[in-house]
Design an enzyme around this catalytic site. Structure first.
Site, PDB file in Angstrom:
ATOM      1  CB  SER A 156      -1.297   0.157   1.330  1.00 57.67           C
ATOM      2  OG  SER A 156      -1.311   1.280   0.892  1.00 57.67           O
ATOM      3  CE1 TYR A 212      -3.742  -2.890   5.230  1.00 51.83           C
ATOM      4  CE2 TYR A 212      -3.102  -1.344   4.476  1.00 51.83           C
ATOM      5  CZ  TYR A 212      -3.398  -2.699   4.202  1.00 51.83           C
ATOM      6  OH  TYR A 212      -3.704  -2.870   2.654  1.00 51.83           O
TER       7      TYR A 212
END
Length: 293
Positions: A156, A212
């Site tokens: 990501s 995350y």
């Protein structure tokens, strides 16, 4: 990037694989993982769908078989070292090895507009240590054929350096020639310590989905170190950001479908060896130098 043009750029240009080419996809009972299994199987590879929950994994396989798509299933929990060991043993016994690993399994406990670190340890264990331990367990099984074995980790942009405001950690991660796995582990442990003592917000960590983001930051860094270690040894290592994709993790919000993201992931995993880079972070289908992001 326009989605239609991105899809064109992500089309596999030259077929080098066959039914003997074995691909493993983690966390694949739904979402991008499931769609990637489907795409790779449709393209003619032997694909192993893995999932932590055996019932959900088997249902996913049955849904593909109902469409005439035959894939294998094996339970795999990347957060459990005994499950990783069992999977590696099974893979060796049944297939003898593998050619492609797509690290897709990941968790987040945040809604789109929330940022809790309550489950930081689980997130780090699953999203960073899970792929790392799995790669190391499977390393002897990569066939390293003339076409080159491939590791593609879904990552990501939340884990890019520009999301860090801590200058010391940024500097450490930018020292590409001297960066080692031990330093990455130290950074992750430092974050978890600061989560436990409640000071994490004061230390320049990413501000969106912090746990995350840190897990993907570590995965990106580890992938660069691994790519350097394996360079010239028949295994490429890259990361891929599918962008804002409509999955359970995003609550169904996003600019792309799981099928579109899977088509891009499959195309990157199947690049001809002469076009296949290593140590790159793909923003959709564009390979980027990590230090420039």
């Amino acid at each position: 990037m326009n989605t239609s043009s991105a899809k064109d750029q992500c089309s596999p240009a030259k077929r080098w694989w066959s039914k003997e080419t074995v691909a493993v996809v983690t966390g694949a009972n739904k979402g991008i993982g499931f769609a990637t299994v489907k795409k790779l199987a449709e393209l003619g590879l032997t694909v192993i769908l893995t999932a932590r929950d055996p019932e959900k994994g088997q249902k996913a396989v049955e849904s593909l078989r109902a469409q005439g798509i035959d894939v294998w299933f094996k339970r795999l929990d990347v957060a459990d070292i005994s499950s990783i060991t069992d999977f590696a043993s099974w893979l060796h016994q049944v297939f003898g090895g593998l050619d492609i690993l797509v690290n897709n399994a990941a968790v987040s406990f945040n809604e789109l507009n929330t940022n809790t670190v309550e489950h930081a340890e689980t997130v780090i264990k699953t999203n960073f240590y899970g792929p790392k331990l799995l790669i190391e367990a499977l390393m002897p099984l990569f066939r390293r054929s003339p076409s080159t074995s491939r590791i593609l980790s879904l990552s990501s942009r939340l884990g890019l350096l520009n999301k860090l405001t801590n200058p010391a950690i940024r500097k450490l991660l930018l020292e590409e020639e001297t960066l080692k796995e031990e330093k990455i582990d130290q950074i992750v442990k430092q974050f978890l310590i600061q989560v436990k003592d409640g000071t994490w917000q004061e230390h320049g960590w990413p501000k969106v989905w912090t746990d995350y983001s840190v897990s993907k930051l570590a995965l990106n860094a580890y992938s660069r170190v691994l790519a350097r270690r394996l360079e010239g040894n028949g295994v490429s290592v890259n990361c891929f950001c599918p962008g804002f994709t409509r999955t359970d993790m995003t609550g169904g919000w996003g600019q792309r479908s799981a099928d579109e993201a899977a088509a891009a992931a499959a195309a990157l995993a199947l690049l001809p060896s002469e076009e296949l880079p290593t140590g790159k972070f793909f923003k959709w289908c564009i390979p980027m130098l990590y230090s420039k992001l």
